[in-house]
Every structure is written in C-alpha cells, then in structure tokens.
Scaffold this motif. Structure first.
Motif, PDB file in Angstrom:
ATOM      1  N   VAL A   1      -1.812 -26.157  28.857  1.00 18.85           N
ATOM      2  CA  VAL A   1      -1.859 -25.376  27.418  1.00 18.85           C
ATOM      3  C   VAL A   1      -1.633 -23.846  28.133  1.00 18.85           C
ATOM      4  CG1 VAL A   1      -3.320 -24.635  25.759  1.00 18.85           C
ATOM      5  CG2 VAL A   1      -3.165 -27.040  26.350  1.00 18.85           C
ATOM      6  N   LEU A   2      -2.704 -23.417  29.081  1.00 20.11           N
ATOM      7  CA  LEU A   2      -2.444 -22.338  29.475  1.00 20.11           C
ATOM      8  C   LEU A   2      -1.104 -21.718  29.949  1.00 20.11           C
ATOM      9  CD1 LEU A   2      -4.667 -19.757  29.598  1.00 20.11           C
ATOM     10  CD2 LEU A   2      -4.783 -20.305  31.956  1.00 20.11           C
ATOM     11  N   PHE A   3      -0.435 -22.701  30.602  1.00 20.70           N
ATOM     12  CA  PHE A   3       0.996 -22.306  31.125  1.00 20.70           C
ATOM     13  C   PHE A   3       1.698 -22.251  30.065  1.00 20.70           C
ATOM     14  CE2 PHE A   3       3.795 -22.314  34.993  1.00 20.70           C
ATOM     15  CZ  PHE A   3       4.837 -22.430  34.401  1.00 20.70           C
ATOM     16  N   SER A   4       1.741 -22.978  29.048  1.00 13.73           N
ATOM     17  CA  SER A   4       2.547 -22.964  27.700  1.00 13.73           C
ATOM     18  C   SER A   4       2.484 -21.481  26.946  1.00 13.73           C
ATOM     19  CB  SER A   4       2.179 -24.027  26.769  1.00 13.73           C
ATOM     20  OG  SER A   4       2.393 -25.293  27.535  1.00 13.73           O
ATOM     21  N   VAL A   5       1.121 -21.296  27.183  1.00 13.18           N
ATOM     22  CA  VAL A   5       0.930 -19.523  26.467  1.00 13.18           C
ATOM     23  C   VAL A   5       1.737 -18.550  27.365  1.00 13.18           C
ATOM     24  CG1 VAL A   5      -0.850 -18.017  25.952  1.00 13.18           C
ATOM     25  CG2 VAL A   5      -1.336 -20.351  25.464  1.00 13.18           C
ATOM     26  N   SER A   6       1.422 -18.777  28.542  1.00 12.63           N
ATOM     27  CA  SER A   6       2.353 -17.793  29.523  1.00 12.63           C
ATOM     28  C   SER A   6       2.276 -18.469  30.714  1.00 12.63           C
ATOM     29  CB  SER A   6       1.383 -16.409  29.444  1.00 12.63           C
ATOM     30  OG  SER A   6       2.060 -15.702  30.501  1.00 12.63           O
ATOM     31  N   PRO A   7       3.436 -18.459  31.367  1.00 11.00           N
ATOM     32  CA  PRO A   7       3.527 -19.032  32.882  1.00 11.00           C
ATOM     33  C   PRO A   7       2.703 -18.346  33.654  1.00 11.00           C
ATOM     34  CG  PRO A   7       5.731 -19.323  31.641  1.00 11.00           C
ATOM     35  CD  PRO A   7       4.719 -18.455  30.815  1.00 11.00           C
TER      36      PRO A   7
ATOM     37  N   LEU B   1      -8.521 -20.336  23.472  1.00 14.71           N
ATOM     38  CA  LEU B   1      -8.471 -20.527  24.807  1.00 14.71           C
ATOM     39  C   LEU B   1      -9.905 -20.684  25.241  1.00 14.71           C
ATOM     40  CD1 LEU B   1      -5.486 -18.614  26.311  1.00 14.71           C
ATOM     41  CD2 LEU B   1      -5.781 -21.282  25.651  1.00 14.71           C
ATOM     42  N   MET B   2     -10.722 -19.778  24.898  1.00 19.92           N
ATOM     43  CA  MET B   2     -12.298 -19.888  24.932  1.00 19.92           C
ATOM     44  C   MET B   2     -12.928 -20.917  24.757  1.00 19.92           C
ATOM     45  SD  MET B   2     -12.329 -17.278  27.185  1.00 19.92           S
ATOM     46  CE  MET B   2     -14.216 -17.489  27.459  1.00 19.92           C
ATOM     47  N   PHE B   3     -12.457 -21.256  23.559  1.00 21.41           N
ATOM     48  CA  PHE B   3     -13.098 -22.751  22.703  1.00 21.41           C
ATOM     49  C   PHE B   3     -12.771 -23.671  23.833  1.00 21.41           C
ATOM     50  CE2 PHE B   3     -12.630 -26.905  20.483  1.00 21.41           C
ATOM     51  CZ  PHE B   3     -13.683 -26.701  20.141  1.00 21.41           C
ATOM     52  N   ASN B   4     -11.538 -23.704  24.148  1.00 20.67           N
ATOM     53  CA  ASN B   4     -11.166 -24.813  25.301  1.00 20.67           C
ATOM     54  C   ASN B   4     -12.083 -24.782  26.489  1.00 20.67           C
ATOM     55  OD1 ASN B   4      -8.537 -26.677  25.750  1.00 20.67           O
ATOM     56  ND2 ASN B   4      -9.164 -25.583  27.834  1.00 20.67           N
ATOM     57  N   ASN B   5     -12.225 -23.606  26.928  1.00 17.15           N
ATOM     58  CA  ASN B   5     -12.859 -23.417  28.068  1.00 17.15           C
ATOM     59  C   ASN B   5     -14.450 -23.678  27.983  1.00 17.15           C
ATOM     60  OD1 ASN B   5     -10.547 -22.421  29.296  1.00 17.15           O
ATOM     61  ND2 ASN B   5     -11.137 -20.260  29.205  1.00 17.15           N
TER      62      ASN B   5
ATOM     63  N   LYS C   1       1.719  -4.595  17.112  1.00 20.99           N
ATOM     64  CA  LYS C   1       1.923  -4.915  15.731  1.00 20.99           C
ATOM     65  C   LYS C   1       0.986  -6.007  15.130  1.00 20.99           C
ATOM     66  CE  LYS C   1       5.842  -2.500  15.612  1.00 20.99           C
ATOM     67  NZ  LYS C   1       7.325  -3.320  15.829  1.00 20.99           N
ATOM     68  N   ALA C   2       0.628  -6.687  15.844  1.00 22.74           N
ATOM     69  CA  ALA C   2      -0.331  -7.806  15.404  1.00 22.74           C
ATOM     70  C   ALA C   2      -1.374  -8.259  16.520  1.00 22.74           C
ATOM     71  CB  ALA C   2       0.427  -8.978  14.678  1.00 22.74           C
ATOM     72  N   PRO C   3      -2.315  -7.253  16.760  1.00 19.82           N
ATOM     73  CA  PRO C   3      -3.369  -7.679  17.971  1.00 19.82           C
ATOM     74  C   PRO C   3      -4.257  -8.835  17.489  1.00 19.82           C
ATOM     75  CG  PRO C   3      -3.819  -5.579  16.683  1.00 19.82           C
ATOM     76  CD  PRO C   3      -2.361  -5.919  16.305  1.00 19.82           C
ATOM     77  N   TRP C   4      -4.462  -9.012  16.294  1.00 25.17           N
ATOM     78  CA  TRP C   4      -5.228 -10.199  16.046  1.00 25.17           C
ATOM     79  C   TRP C   4      -4.769 -11.413  16.089  1.00 25.17           C
ATOM     80  CZ3 TRP C   4      -4.232 -14.097  12.825  1.00 25.17           C
ATOM     81  CH2 TRP C   4      -2.932 -14.179  12.071  1.00 25.17           C
ATOM     82  N   LEU C   5      -3.493 -11.472  16.509  1.00 27.51           N
ATOM     83  CA  LEU C   5      -2.964 -12.766  16.893  1.00 27.51           C
ATOM     84  C   LEU C   5      -3.486 -13.108  18.324  1.00 27.51           C
ATOM     85  CD1 LEU C   5       0.664 -12.751  15.309  1.00 27.51           C
ATOM     86  CD2 LEU C   5      -1.122 -14.159  14.499  1.00 27.51           C
ATOM     87  N   ILE C   6      -3.479 -12.178  19.164  1.00 26.11           N
ATOM     88  CA  ILE C   6      -3.788 -12.148  20.730  1.00 26.11           C
ATOM     89  C   ILE C   6      -5.335 -12.788  20.668  1.00 26.11           C
ATOM     90  CG2 ILE C   6      -3.958 -11.205  22.660  1.00 26.11           C
ATOM     91  CD1 ILE C   6      -1.151 -11.259  21.650  1.00 26.11           C
ATOM     92  N   GLY C   7      -6.026 -12.087  19.730  1.00 25.52           N
ATOM     93  CA  GLY C   7      -7.462 -12.377  19.870  1.00 25.52           C
ATOM     94  C   GLY C   7      -7.794 -13.918  19.291  1.00 25.52           C
ATOM     95  N   ALA C   8      -6.788 -14.252  18.118  1.00 25.72           N
ATOM     96  CA  ALA C   8      -7.098 -15.594  17.882  1.00 25.72           C
ATOM     97  C   ALA C   8      -6.820 -16.462  18.814  1.00 25.72           C
ATOM     98  CB  ALA C   8      -6.046 -15.914  16.460  1.00 25.72           C
ATOM     99  N   THR C   9      -5.690 -16.263  19.756  1.00 25.24           N
ATOM    100  CA  THR C   9      -5.331 -17.225  20.613  1.00 25.24           C
ATOM    101  C   THR C   9      -6.344 -17.191  21.770  1.00 25.24           C
ATOM    102  OG1 THR C   9      -3.006 -16.813  20.388  1.00 25.24           O
ATOM    103  CG2 THR C   9      -3.567 -17.457  22.519  1.00 25.24           C
ATOM    104  N   PHE C  10      -7.031 -15.928  22.083  1.00 26.36           N
ATOM    105  CA  PHE C  10      -8.024 -15.899  23.138  1.00 26.36           C
ATOM    106  C   PHE C  10      -9.262 -16.721  22.742  1.00 26.36           C
ATOM    107  CE2 PHE C  10     -11.868 -13.794  24.224  1.00 26.36           C
ATOM    108  CZ  PHE C  10     -12.049 -13.871  25.553  1.00 26.36           C
ATOM    109  N   ILE C  11      -9.609 -16.704  21.391  1.00 27.10           N
ATOM    110  CA  ILE C  11     -10.835 -17.424  20.791  1.00 27.10           C
ATOM    111  C   ILE C  11     -10.393 -18.843  21.046  1.00 27.10           C
ATOM    112  CG2 ILE C  11     -11.986 -18.124  18.909  1.00 27.10           C
ATOM    113  CD1 ILE C  11     -11.669 -15.233  17.815  1.00 27.10           C
TER     114      ILE C  11
END
Length: 247
Positions: A138-144, A220-224, A208-218
């Motif tokens: 999953v993490l690799f798919s978000v960014s290699p 991934l952290m839930f996953n962790n 342009k849409a920093p909240w999207l980065i935050g949503a993805t971070f949340i």
C-alpha cells in the motif's frame, strides 16, 4: 454515488486482502501454519518453516494484494468519478482499498465466517496475518519512494537489532511521515498513468489541496495503528526480552 464507490473500493480491497497465501502454501505441503512455529500465517513464519524462498514469495504476494487493490480502484476512479468531475479531489478514496486489503489480511472474510459459524477453535485455521507486507504494498503504491524508505528502515533495524517485529513496527510509521515532503510523497500513481495522460490537470496537491495529503496521512496512520495492535504480543515479548531474533 460517492458513497457507493467508497463501499465498492472497500469490498474490493477486503476480498483481495482475504487471500492468505502463506496458509495456502502450507496447505499445499500438508501443513497448517496456525499449528507450527509462531502460529502466524505471514511471511516470517513461512520463512522459518519452509525456507527463505517461500518466505520471500509470500511476502511479495501479500504486498501485491495491497497494490492490486489500489490499482483496480484507481482505474475505476479514473474512468468514472474522474471523468464525471475531474475537480472532485477524492483521490484518497482509492487508498481506502489498500487499507481494507490490510484489514482483510489481518481479519479475512473466511475467518469471520468460520468464527460466527463454528467458534474460535475451528476458526483459527482461517486466521489472518499481521499485515506488514500488505501494508508495504500500500505504501509503495502511494509513492515508490515511501515504500523504499520503509524497506530501508526495516533492513537497518533488523540488521542492528535482529528482530523482524521491531523493524516492522517502526518502518511503516517513520516512512509515512515523509508523505509531507512533496518530492518524496507525491501522488505518484495519479501523475503517471494512462487514464490521465490525455487530461490537462494540475496535480500539485501540496499547494492546491493540502487536505488530501492530510487525509492520506490519516489513512496510513490508521493502517499503522492496526499493525501495532496486531503486534501487541511481539511488543510484550520485546519488553520482556523474550522476542526471538532473526539470526
């Protein structure tokens, strides 16, 4: 409509995650991983019981579950939601599929069904793993780059401490923090896919849409957090200096 796609993405991820390759390989060898070694059905126990080659194979297959779930939903998103409204900015929905692949790996559908029908004892043969390899996919798919950072951190910790569980606990969380660095954590898939090659759109989400980065971070952290929960017995063993070492 968005709710429907969200449910579909979660189901796709969960069902793919429910494919427990470690146990499948053990059954092919007339063994039950839940009754040998650490009783875990992940790559580490497979390696201990059947050799490094089989362990690596299971690790790769488990990682692919998270990646394939995201790729499938990513393509669906590109030809449906994105075509209808390219400014919807709902990209993190795609990564829900990956997170649910991890959930499926940890708590596969066959385990839940057996648990309800037969009880805990008979359901154990269907239990899932701890989700490390699938989370890596999953993490690799978000960014290699994020995936590579996690892998390098895992190798470094295992080489120094020799405990696979400790490396697994730290590598994903530390690597996830790098999502806030644009050159490392950019939405790589959306920038390099055939679905979007003929569409003129700015994917500079960090400005342009920093909240999207935050949503993805949340996500991934839930996953962790799920990984940490699944490693609670390992954490207790580490505290008590009882955790086994890889070499």
């Amino acid at each position: 409509m968005i709710f429907l796609y969200t449910v579909i993405f979660c189901i796709i991820g969960y069902l793919l995650g429910s494919l427990i390759f470690g146990q499948f390989i053990a059954w092919a060898k007339n063994k039950d991983l839940t009754k040998i070694g650490s009783s875990n059905v992940g790559a580490t126990n497979v390696r201990r019981e059947f050799g490094s080659g089989m362990g690596l194979l299971v690790s790769v297959l488990d990682a692919l579950k998270g990646m394939i779930a995201i790729f499938i939903c990513w393509a669906i998103y590109g030809v449906t939601i994105f075509k209808i409204n390219s400014s919807a900015n709902l990209y993190p929905l795609v990564y829900l599929a990956g997170v649910f692949a991890v959930i499926g790996h940890c708590y596969p559908v066959q385990y839940l069904c057996a648990l309800v029908k037969y009880g805990v004892d008979k359901a154990l043969m269907w239990k899932g793993g701890k989700g490390v390899s699938t989370s890596g996919g999953v993490l690799f798919s978000v960014s290699p780059y994020l995936g590579l950072i996690a892998f390098l951190i895992w190798i470094l910790i295992v080489l120094i401490d020799r405990r696979v569980s400790l490396g697994s606990l730290f590598c994903m969380t530390i690597a996830t923090l790098f999502i806030f660095v644009p050159q490392i954590g950019s939405f790589y898939l959306f920038d390099h896919h055939w679905v979007y090659t003929n569409i003129n759109i700015d994917f500079d989400l960090y400005t342009k849409a920093p909240w999207l980065i935050g949503a993805t971070f949340i996500l991934l952290m839930f996953n962790n957090c799920l990984l940490t929960f699944k490693h609670k017995s390992n954490i207790q063993k580490i505290i008590n200096h009882q955790e086994s070492k890889a070499f």
